[in-house]
Design a protein around this motif. Structure first.
Motif, PDB file in Angstrom:
ATOM      1  N   ASP A  45       0.637  -1.276   0.223  1.00  0.00           N
ATOM      2  CA  ASP A  45      -0.098  -0.008   0.296  1.00  0.00           C
ATOM      3  C   ASP A  45       0.766   1.286   0.185  1.00  0.00           C
ATOM      4  O   ASP A  45       0.476   1.696  -0.619  1.00  0.00           O
ATOM      5  CB  ASP A  45      -0.880   0.115   1.513  1.00  0.00           C
ATOM      6  CG  ASP A  45      -1.967   1.120   1.428  1.00  0.00           C
ATOM      7  OD1 ASP A  45      -2.730   1.119   0.428  1.00  0.00           O
ATOM      8  OD2 ASP A  45      -2.193   1.775   2.417  1.00  0.00           O
ATOM      9  N   ALA A  46       2.018   1.376   0.932  1.00  0.00           N
ATOM     10  CA  ALA A  46       2.323   2.485   0.766  1.00  0.00           C
ATOM     11  C   ALA A  46       3.341   2.352  -0.416  1.00  0.00           C
ATOM     12  O   ALA A  46       3.692   3.782  -0.929  1.00  0.00           O
ATOM     13  CB  ALA A  46       3.542   2.299   1.985  1.00  0.00           C
ATOM     14  N   ARG A  47       4.065   1.507  -1.252  1.00  0.00           N
ATOM     15  CA  ARG A  47       4.719   1.357  -2.612  1.00  0.00           C
ATOM     16  C   ARG A  47       3.483   1.937  -3.133  1.00  0.00           C
ATOM     17  O   ARG A  47       3.773   2.977  -4.254  1.00  0.00           O
ATOM     18  CB  ARG A  47       5.076   0.294  -3.161  1.00  0.00           C
ATOM     19  CG  ARG A  47       6.759   0.286  -2.641  1.00  0.00           C
ATOM     20  CD  ARG A  47       7.297  -0.940  -2.798  1.00  0.00           C
ATOM     21  NE  ARG A  47       7.286  -2.225  -1.813  1.00  0.00           N
ATOM     22  CZ  ARG A  47       6.825  -2.870  -2.011  1.00  0.00           C
ATOM     23  NH1 ARG A  47       6.124  -4.035  -2.734  1.00  0.00           N
ATOM     24  NH2 ARG A  47       6.963  -4.208  -0.947  1.00  0.00           N
ATOM     25  N   ASN A  48       2.503   2.172  -3.061  1.00  0.00           N
ATOM     26  CA  ASN A  48       1.405   1.984  -4.493  1.00  0.00           C
ATOM     27  C   ASN A  48       1.846   3.912  -3.826  1.00  0.00           C
ATOM     28  O   ASN A  48       0.883   4.772  -5.350  1.00  0.00           O
ATOM     29  CB  ASN A  48       0.391   1.562  -3.982  1.00  0.00           C
ATOM     30  CG  ASN A  48       0.180  -0.262  -4.865  1.00  0.00           C
ATOM     31  OD1 ASN A  48       1.577  -0.223  -5.397  1.00  0.00           O
ATOM     32  ND2 ASN A  48      -0.157  -1.007  -4.547  1.00  0.00           N
ATOM     33  N   ARG A  49       1.025   4.013  -3.428  1.00  0.00           N
ATOM     34  CA  ARG A  49       1.006   5.917  -2.930  1.00  0.00           C
ATOM     35  C   ARG A  49       1.852   6.279  -3.128  1.00  0.00           C
ATOM     36  O   ARG A  49       2.106   7.617  -3.330  1.00  0.00           O
ATOM     37  CB  ARG A  49       0.981   5.535  -1.572  1.00  0.00           C
ATOM     38  CG  ARG A  49      -1.186   5.307  -1.041  1.00  0.00           C
ATOM     39  CD  ARG A  49      -1.243   6.017   0.109  1.00  0.00           C
ATOM     40  NE  ARG A  49      -0.705   4.911   1.018  1.00  0.00           N
ATOM     41  CZ  ARG A  49       0.036   4.867   2.151  1.00  0.00           C
ATOM     42  NH1 ARG A  49       0.811   5.916   2.618  1.00  0.00           N
ATOM     43  NH2 ARG A  49      -0.308   3.792   3.097  1.00  0.00           N
ATOM     44  N   LEU A  50       3.322   6.114  -2.946  1.00  0.00           N
ATOM     45  CA  LEU A  50       4.651   6.604  -2.934  1.00  0.00           C
ATOM     46  C   LEU A  50       4.983   6.241  -4.904  1.00  0.00           C
ATOM     47  O   LEU A  50       5.716   7.037  -5.649  1.00  0.00           O
ATOM     48  CB  LEU A  50       5.026   6.182  -2.236  1.00  0.00           C
ATOM     49  CG  LEU A  50       5.419   6.551  -1.560  1.00  0.00           C
ATOM     50  CD1 LEU A  50       6.382   5.454  -0.291  1.00  0.00           C
ATOM     51  CD2 LEU A  50       5.655   7.602  -1.197  1.00  0.00           C
ATOM     52  N   GLY A  51       3.755   5.679  -5.514  1.00  0.00           N
ATOM     53  CA  GLY A  51       4.500   5.817  -6.757  1.00  0.00           C
ATOM     54  C   GLY A  51       5.571   4.540  -6.483  1.00  0.00           C
ATOM     55  O   GLY A  51       6.809   4.631  -8.098  1.00  0.00           O
TER      56      GLY A  51
END
Length: 76
Positions: A45-51
């Motif tokens: 989830d964090a990676r997806n939010r950060l691109g």
């Protein structure tokens, strides 16, 4: 209600390592896997939010990042 996950054809050595990791933390295999899968989902989830992954932190584990933060705070 929670999600049920079934993993098939997991390598026996991987299963042994997971059981040992769970036991070392005093957890059942199910509890350990639930904890690790939740952590993994949070990372995704964090990676997806950060691109995607942060290039400067690629290959650095969580413990190293925490140590870097503590070292930085000591220098202030």
């Amino acid at each position: 209600m929670g999600v049920t996950v079934q993993v098939r054809n997991l390598d026996e050595s991987a299963g042994e390592k997971l059981r040992a990791a769970a036991a070392s933390r005093g957890l059942s295999l199910s509890a350990y896997l639930r904890q690790e899968l939740t952590r993994l989902a949070d990372e995704v989830d964090a990676r997806n939010r950060l691109g995607g992954p942060i290039p400067a932190l690629a290959g650095i584990d969580t413990q190293e990042v925490v140590a870097m933060i503590h070292d930085d705070r000591k220098g202030r």
